[in-house]
Design an enzyme around this catalytic site. Structure first.
Site, PDB file in Angstrom:
ATOM      1  CD  GLN B  19      16.933 -21.888 -15.614  1.00 11.76           C
ATOM      2  OE1 GLN B  19      16.460 -22.210 -16.698  1.00 11.76           O
ATOM      3  NE2 GLN B  19      16.411 -22.306 -14.473  1.00 11.76           N
ATOM      4  CB  CYS B  25      13.019 -22.884 -17.142  1.00 20.83           C
ATOM      5  SG  CYS B  25      11.689 -23.675 -16.212  1.00 20.83           S
ATOM      6  CG  HIS B 162      13.552 -27.332 -18.079  1.00 20.63           C
ATOM      7  ND1 HIS B 162      13.829 -26.173 -17.396  1.00 20.63           N
ATOM      8  CD2 HIS B 162      14.455 -27.380 -19.106  1.00 20.63           C
ATOM      9  CE1 HIS B 162      14.845 -25.554 -17.977  1.00 20.63           C
ATOM     10  NE2 HIS B 162      15.238 -26.263 -19.021  1.00 20.63           N
TER      11      HIS B 162
END
Lengths: 91, 214
Positions: B19, B25, B162
């Site tokens: 990324q 994410c 995340h």
């Protein structure tokens, strides 16, 4: 070694260089704590912590740049009525 | 259930992505799940556009962050078809949403499921095998320093920050663990993967689990 290995462009003796060096040193202190053996951890498979591509970032920088996923609140499986869902009522 | 299961063995998991400096994410994990479930259904394994989700999922903040559940809800509600990565490549920045003709090839999400499996990781194993790779949110603060091995500590539940994709598990060793695909490139962790101890909701891996149906 770090700047070469991770292809960093900041040059020596600049403000950023020293800032990154401090972050790297702080990372190494963290690694000592994270790698310290714990009695309830199975040793030979335990996670290892050390220098990687994020080691010159402060925890704040790391969090702001990489930890941008928002938490989601969903219901305990299989209690679908309380909000765990399969589609429709998500809005 | 098998003692060890890995969707990579079925050739339905695309390569680990990076990324870069984009906080996307949430989009990488969702698109990874769509790719896998599409391939699991007998279609070719193809890399789909993460950039499309980053640019077009308007309720999220693109590279500044987002929610996997909001992205899945948007995909399902709009029936937006995810095009090939090559047609809408990743550029590590939020851009303007590109539209494609209705006849253009793309994979759409029919439905999704999202549940809290904390305390029920054995059921979660079943769902992984049945449904395909699972989108999960985790606390990844200590992952800044992770090199490899099974994470058993230094991680909180109920503090997700995340999003990643669970693609398998292994219960044959001393410590059973989830096999998790991250989106920080192959130089991070175990060739881009992280292993997380099963059964204790480590890193909050079971707090918000989603599966897609295409």
């Amino acid at each position: 070694v770090f700047t070469e290995r991770y292809n960093r462009s900041y040059s020596a003796n600049t403000h950023e260089y020293f800032l990154r060096m401090i972050n790297l040193q702080e990372s190494m202190k963290r690694h000592q704590l994270l790698n310290a053996p714990s009695p309830d951890i199975s040793c030979n498979m335990s996670a290892r912590y050390g220098i990687n591509q994020f080691s010159d970032l402060s925890p704040k920088e790391f969090r702001e740049q990489y930890l941008t996923g928002e938490p989601a609140k969903v219901s305990q499986y299989p209690n679908q009525k309380a909000g765990g869902h399969r589609s429709e009522d998500m809005a | 259930l098998p003692a060890k299961f890995d969707w990579r063995d079925k050739n339905v998991v695309t390569e680990v992505q990076n990324q870069e400096s984009c906080g996307g994410c949430w989009a990488f994990s969702v698109v990874g799940a769509v790719e896998s479930v599409y391939a699991k259904g007998g279609h070719p394994l193809e890399q789909l556009s993460v950039q499309q989700v980053i640019d077009c999922s308007y309720q999220n903040q693109g590279c500044k962050g987002g929610s996997t559940i909001r992205a899945l809800n948007w995909l399902m509600k709009t029936q937006e078809k995810l095009v090939h990565e090559s047609e809408y490549p990743f550029k590590a920045a939020t851009g303007v949403c590109h539209l494609f003709p209705l006849t253009h090839f793309g994979v759409s999400v029919k439905d999704f499921a999202a549940f809290d499996f904390s305390g029920l990781e054995e059921v979660m194993m079943q769902k992984l095998v049945e449904w395909g790779p699972l989108v999960v949110t985790v606390d990844a603060m200590s992952w800044q320093d992770y090199l490899g091995g099974v994470i058993q500590h230094h991680c909180s539940s109920h503090q997700a920050n995340h999003a990643v994709l669970i693609i398998g598990y292994d219960t044959t060793g001393e410590v059973p663990y989830w096999i998790v695909r991250n989106s920080w490139g192959t130089s991070w962790g175990n060739q881009g993967y992280v292993y997380i101890k099963m059964g204790e909701n480590i890193c909050g891996i079971a707090d918000a689990v989603a599966a897609v149906f295409v």
